[in-house]
Design an enzyme around this catalytic site. Sequence first.
Site, PDB file in Angstrom:
ATOM      1  N   GLY A  10       0.838  -1.203   0.000  1.00 51.21           N
ATOM      2  CA  GLY A  10       0.000   0.000   0.000  1.00 51.21           C
ATOM      3  C   GLY A  10       0.869   1.247   0.000  1.00 51.21           C
ATOM      4  NE  ARG A  72      -2.589  -3.962  -0.606  1.00 49.80           N
ATOM      5  CZ  ARG A  72      -1.998  -3.400   0.447  1.00 49.80           C
ATOM      6  NH1 ARG A  72      -0.853  -3.889   0.899  1.00 49.80           N
ATOM      7  NH2 ARG A  72      -2.524  -2.348   1.039  1.00 49.80           N
ATOM      8  CG  ASP A 103       3.857  -7.244   7.049  1.00 48.20           C
ATOM      9  OD1 ASP A 103       3.395  -6.524   6.136  1.00 48.20           O
ATOM     10  OD2 ASP A 103       3.131  -7.837   7.863  1.00 48.20           O
ATOM     11  CB  THR A 125       3.258   0.077   6.992  1.00 47.44           C
ATOM     12  OG1 THR A 125       1.871   0.011   7.349  1.00 47.44           O
ATOM     13  CG2 THR A 125       4.066  -0.294   8.206  1.00 47.44           C
ATOM     14  CG  ASP A 127      -1.227  -0.627   8.666  1.00 46.43           C
ATOM     15  OD1 ASP A 127      -1.972   0.339   8.436  1.00 46.43           O
ATOM     16  OD2 ASP A 127      -1.243  -1.673   7.985  1.00 46.43           O
ATOM     17  CG  ASP A 129       1.818  -3.541  10.793  1.00 48.04           C
ATOM     18  OD1 ASP A 129       2.655  -2.986  10.057  1.00 48.04           O
ATOM     19  OD2 ASP A 129       0.912  -4.274  10.345  1.00 48.04           O
ATOM     20  NE  ARG A 171      -3.655  -5.560   5.875  1.00 48.31           N
ATOM     21  CZ  ARG A 171      -2.979  -5.409   4.771  1.00 48.31           C
ATOM     22  NH1 ARG A 171      -1.668  -5.341   4.810  1.00 48.31           N
ATOM     23  NH2 ARG A 171      -3.579  -5.318   3.626  1.00 48.31           N
TER      24      ARG A 171
END
Length: 350
Positions: A10, A72, A103, A125, A127, A129, A171
């Site tokens: 993304g 992706r 990741d 990201t 996120d 994460d 996510r």
Amino acid sequence: MKIGILTGGGDCPGLNAVIRAVVRKGTFHYKDEFIGFIEGWRGVLENKTTTLDLNSVSGILPRGGTILRTSRTNPAKKADGIEKCVAVLKQNNLDALVAIGGDDTLSVAQKIHEKGGKVVGVPKTIDNDLAGTDFTFGFDTAVNIVTESLDRLHTTAEAHNRTIVVEVMGRNAGWIALYGGVAGGADAILIPEHPFDIEKVTAALQQRHARGKLFNIVVVAEGAKFAASADGQASLVTNAAGKDEFGHERLGGIANVLAAEIEKRTGFETRAVVLGHVQRGGTPTAFDRMLATRYGLGAIDAVHNGAFGQMVALRGNKIVTVPVSEAIAKNRTVDSDAMEVVKGILEQVG
Ligand code: F6P
């Protein structure tokens, strides 16, 4: 050296700042040459490239998205995909590849590294994460967008005595919800790490009403789950669109489900707002421009130090390198230190 660059997964504010920093330091200090692969790993599989030089990276620092575009695409899902990628790197006479991604992108980088490809990773990201680094770039921008949105939603919620449920991305990690929710003064923050009890959530909103506060802002992460339901399953709301090439379900929709449930249980007029891709678009914050630039400079240094199979990372205020294998081993989810902030500031958590 001749070096390839790609952006995968993304998109994320700050991608262009990384590309610019890699190309500028590589050109000024190391006399490197660059090519960019178009649309992430798809560009490597299909050998679709573009030249990158000082002119092509000029003016891109404040731009969101990525001048190399992204996808992706997962080469590991194609027949001999990883071998093909290694061959294309050789075919282009590349001494190294800088892979900027989360990741998923970095898991492919690791496979290519294991097959002898010379890859350095950069953690991206919204996120936040990724393990191995304190922060990924793009996260700060997303949090700022959420915070500004909550400021705006407060005034309209208050004017109408409404409850507004705001769904944010992230996510399976609650970082965006937690940071955005705290910074934007949310009344409830619901994250994937802690399945929530709907009765406790509505009780907290009713207590606010009893104190004379006739509006509420609830922030819910897209991956948040209702606590175990009657059949013992924690329910996750997903989009019918299915899974991507890396096996991720497309999340989304919990705000609508939750808003209906809150209205039914409390009688408060409730609306759902899904912030969606607004959180990923547009110009990066100054913090993300700086972090992305430092990552880019760290990545080109890592290439020249022969630190292949490594990812640049932020530890404290230092840019270091860590094995890509460490970064992809597990997702970094919300920890107890961050949860203490939520517990301290809110009457009721989940
Ligand atoms: O990983 C970044 C992210 O924005 C997640 O927060 C979200 O679940 C996902 O990507 C959305 O993916 P897509 O852009 O493919 O819909």
